[in-house]
Design a protein around this motif. Structure first.
Motif, mmCIF file in Angstrom:
data_model
loop_
_atom_site.group_PDB
_atom_site.id
_atom_site.type_symbol
_atom_site.label_atom_id
_atom_site.label_comp_id
_atom_site.label_asym_id
_atom_site.label_seq_id
_atom_site.Cartn_x
_atom_site.Cartn_y
_atom_site.Cartn_z
ATOM 1 N N ASP A 286 0.818 -1.244 -0.011
ATOM 2 C CA ASP A 286 -0.061 -0.053 0.085
ATOM 3 C C ASP A 286 0.816 1.065 -0.005
ATOM 4 N N PRO A 287 0.951 2.086 -0.759
ATOM 5 C CA PRO A 287 -0.064 2.301 -1.986
ATOM 6 C C PRO A 287 0.059 1.413 -3.207
ATOM 7 N N GLU A 288 1.128 0.550 -3.443
ATOM 8 C CA GLU A 288 1.112 -0.288 -4.641
ATOM 9 C C GLU A 288 -0.254 -0.891 -5.171
ATOM 10 N N CYS A 289 -1.029 -1.483 -4.144
ATOM 11 C CA CYS A 289 -2.214 -1.997 -4.686
ATOM 12 C C CYS A 289 -3.410 -1.106 -5.197
ATOM 13 N N GLN A 290 -3.092 0.189 -4.658
ATOM 14 C CA GLN A 290 -4.170 1.123 -5.325
ATOM 15 C C GLN A 290 -3.942 1.422 -6.791
ATOM 16 N N CYS A 291 -2.470 1.310 -7.319
ATOM 17 C CA CYS A 291 -2.211 1.417 -8.806
ATOM 18 C C CYS A 291 -2.099 0.252 -9.557
ATOM 19 N N ILE A 292 -2.396 -1.079 -9.064
ATOM 20 C CA ILE A 292 -2.147 -2.229 -9.644
ATOM 21 C C ILE A 292 -3.764 -2.772 -9.815
ATOM 22 N N LEU A 293 -4.504 -2.615 -9.013
ATOM 23 C CA LEU A 293 -5.991 -3.394 -9.344
ATOM 24 C C LEU A 293 -6.810 -2.434 -10.436
ATOM 25 N N PRO A 294 -6.559 -1.073 -10.593
ATOM 26 C CA PRO A 294 -7.382 -0.435 -11.510
ATOM 27 C C PRO A 294 -6.734 -0.726 -12.942
ATOM 28 N N ARG A 295 -5.663 -1.560 -12.956
ATOM 29 C CA ARG A 295 -5.264 -2.002 -14.284
ATOM 30 C C ARG A 295 -5.639 -3.417 -14.826
ATOM 31 N N LEU A 296 -6.250 -3.968 -13.703
ATOM 32 C CA LEU A 296 -6.722 -5.269 -13.508
ATOM 33 C C LEU A 296 -7.733 -5.564 -14.509
ATOM 34 N N LYS A 297 -7.646 -6.327 -15.518
ATOM 35 C CA LYS A 297 -8.907 -6.665 -16.399
ATOM 36 C C LYS A 297 -9.843 -8.096 -15.827
ATOM 37 N N THR A 298 -8.968 -8.818 -15.326
ATOM 38 C CA THR A 298 -9.578 -10.041 -14.963
ATOM 39 C C THR A 298 -10.467 -9.833 -13.616
ATOM 40 N N ASP A 299 -11.616 -10.705 -13.574
ATOM 41 C CA ASP A 299 -12.313 -10.672 -12.356
ATOM 42 C C ASP A 299 -11.499 -10.827 -10.960
ATOM 43 N N PHE A 300 -11.574 -9.786 -10.121
ATOM 44 C CA PHE A 300 -10.842 -9.994 -8.948
ATOM 45 C C PHE A 300 -11.050 -10.960 -8.203
ATOM 46 N N LEU A 301 -12.408 -11.054 -7.997
ATOM 47 C CA LEU A 301 -13.095 -11.894 -6.803
ATOM 48 C C LEU A 301 -12.687 -13.491 -7.333
ATOM 49 N N ALA A 302 -12.882 -13.661 -8.676
ATOM 50 C CA ALA A 302 -12.584 -14.937 -9.176
ATOM 51 C C ALA A 302 -11.104 -15.493 -8.995
ATOM 52 N N LEU A 303 -10.229 -14.531 -8.774
ATOM 53 C CA LEU A 303 -8.868 -14.855 -8.622
ATOM 54 C C LEU A 303 -8.903 -14.859 -7.247
ATOM 55 N N LEU A 304 -9.260 -14.326 -6.226
ATOM 56 C CA LEU A 304 -9.143 -14.462 -4.784
ATOM 57 C C LEU A 304 -9.605 -15.902 -4.551
ATOM 58 N N LEU A 305 -10.892 -16.008 -4.904
ATOM 59 C CA LEU A 305 -11.596 -17.529 -4.792
ATOM 60 C C LEU A 305 -10.551 -18.492 -5.253
ATOM 61 N N ALA A 306 -10.123 -18.452 -6.473
ATOM 62 C CA ALA A 306 -9.249 -19.366 -6.933
ATOM 63 C C ALA A 306 -7.960 -19.745 -6.038
ATOM 64 N N CYS A 307 -7.419 -18.468 -5.374
ATOM 65 C CA CYS A 307 -6.323 -18.748 -4.719
ATOM 66 C C CYS A 307 -6.855 -19.494 -3.217
ATOM 67 N N ALA A 308 -7.945 -18.979 -2.929
ATOM 68 C CA ALA A 308 -8.256 -19.686 -1.504
ATOM 69 C C ALA A 308 -8.550 -21.297 -1.862
ATOM 70 N N ASN A 309 -9.362 -21.573 -2.700
ATOM 71 C CA ASN A 309 -9.591 -22.931 -3.097
ATOM 72 C C ASN A 309 -8.819 -23.832 -4.016
ATOM 73 N N GLY A 310 -7.449 -23.356 -4.108
ATOM 74 C CA GLY A 310 -6.569 -24.375 -4.581
ATOM 75 C C GLY A 310 -6.739 -24.462 -6.003
#
Ligand code: AMP
Ligand code: GLY
Length: 417
Positions: A286-310
């Motif tokens: 932080d603040p890196e997160c604030q300038c990375i996520l606005p560039r992300l095109k992939t669905d963020f929740l899907a990525l978080l869930l994929a990490c959490a669920n292996g």
């Protein structure tokens, strides 16, 4: 799916912003959140360092994913306890988070995995540490082994100041032992990867500005501004960092039975001999997160869930070609003492440009007025074709904000320009 995010800084605002844009979000809540987060998520009062309280809240609110933003709940074992209670969690367990909480541990993992880092030695008494410093000479870097709220690293130019740093650390909160290491030179970069403990997907690189004042002067802070991508962190350097540093370290963690799940932040020095590890954080920067996520095109929740669920192997990460830059507005006095509770005006017009997002880091409502409530208070973030365009947009927006007791650096992005 109902999602609960723990934390209340600019990082958590950016994470909530990206989750809110994802598909399939039911109720999005954040504990404790802040005045900006309140616009997109339900802010809840909850002791985020108390595993039992977090678990009870997740159960009573049918939380399908618990996302842990800052390091303190990780160190408190919230992630392990929630996972053991059957909750789906994005965030490493206590043992894996030791990569952030103990510098000596991280050094040992570097040795075991062959990851390049500064030469070092660890000591549990001041006398041994001082003898080593006298033998090595200056410049030299002295670090508290434990978390020391950002005050645990002294880059000493002289032997005398290094010796003094040893005493300061042994007298302070992170004080049971010190790591003494070689001073590395080069540009610094922050590199982020997502991992589910098996698959590792590189996310992005960014450059932060740690010093409080223009020209990289003044005391160290949590970060006064950042941009991503960082031209100095080329795709070739990223590949080296991934193959020589990040993958070996994560492989070693898995081999030890403590696989890392979540976002790993590698703080790197880009030396003439290639990238070397300075530190690991078990969370987004932080603040890196604030300038990375606005560039992300992939669905963020899907990525978080994929990490959490292996299931990260099934994901691909896509970013826009744009550059994103964040200027941090902080309260005068930060990183020392500062006032809270001062009104901030002009927030509504400042983000009129669709390329601008204002992330809140330390704010709260007083009746209907947004007031400052922390050291770092806002992250003025803008997208553009390149660093220059993003920077100009961010500074235009910052100029529209009226906050008498705030300040910001006027040179964010200078290395890239
Ligand atoms: P850390 O808390 O480990 O990130 O350290 C804070 C800052 O101290 C880093 O961002 C660097 O600017 C500096 N630093 C830490 N270790 C070294 C090193 N070995 N050589 C040069 N600078 C360092
Ligand atoms: N921006 C540096 C950090 O998050 O630690």
């Amino acid at each position: 799916m109902n999602v609960l995010v723990l934390g209340g800084g600019g990082r958590e605002h950016a994470m909530c912003w990206a989750i809110a844009r994802s598909e399939g979000v039911g109720t999005l809540s954040c504990a404790p959140g802040n005045a900006g987060i309140a616009g997109i998520a339900e802010c809840v009062a909850l002791d985020i360092l108390d595993p039992a309280a977090v678990i009870a809240h997740c159960r009573s609110h049918d939380i399908g994913l618990l996302v842990i933003g800052p390091e303190a709940p990780l160190e408190a074992g919230v992630s392990d306890a929630a996972r053991a209670a059957g909750i789906t969690v994005f965030g490493p367990g206590q043992a894996a988070a030791m990569l952030e909480t103990s510098k000596a541990f991280t050094k040992e993992i570097c040795d075991a995995s062959g990851a390049p880092t500064a030469r070092y030695a660890a000591f549990s008494t001041p006398d041994e540490a001082k003898a080593y410093i006298r033998e090595q000479g200056a410049p030299i870097v002295v670090k508290a082994d434990g978390l020391a709220a950002g005050k645990g690293v002294i880059v000493a130019e002289t032997v005398e100041s290094a010796l003094e740093a040893v005493d300061t650390i042994f007298d302070g909160p992170g004080g049971a032992s010190v790591v003494i290491e070689e001073m590395l030179t080069g540009e610094e970069a922050s590199f982020f990867v997502l991992t589910d403990g098996k698959t590792v997907l590189p996310l992005a690189g960014a450059q932060d500005h740690k010093r409080a004042r223009d020209g990289d002067n003044g005391p160290n802070t949590g970060g006064m501004g950042a941009y991503s991508p960082a031209p100095a962190f080329s795709s070739q350097i990223e590949a080296q960092a991934l193959e020589k540093i990040v993958r070996p370290i994560l492989g070693e963690m898995s081999a030890r039975g403590t696989p890392y799940i979540g976002v790993l932040y590698a703080g790197l020095m880009l030396t003439a001999d290639g990238p070397k590890l300075i530190e690991i954080n078990a969370r987004f920067g932080d603040p890196e997160c604030q300038c990375i996520l606005p560039r992300l095109k992939t669905d963020f929740l899907a990525l978080l869930l994929a990490c959490a669920n292996g299931k990260l192997a099934q994901q691909k990460i896509e970013f826009s070609e744009q550059t994103c830059l964040t200027v941090v507005m902080a309260a005068k006095g930060y990183p020392g003492t500062y006032e809270r509770g001062d009104p901030i005006d002009g927030l509504d017009s400042a983000d009129a440009d669709p390329n601008v997002i204002i992330f809140h880091a330390g704010t709260r409502f007083e009746q209907t007025v947004v007031v400052s409530d922390g050291g770092r208070v806002l992250g003025i973030t803008a997208l553009g074709r390149d660093v220059l365009e993003a920077r100009n947009r961010a500074y235009d927006a910052a100029g529209a904000i009226r906050w008498d007791t705030g300040f910001y650096r006027s040179d964010i992005g200078w290395r890239a320009l």
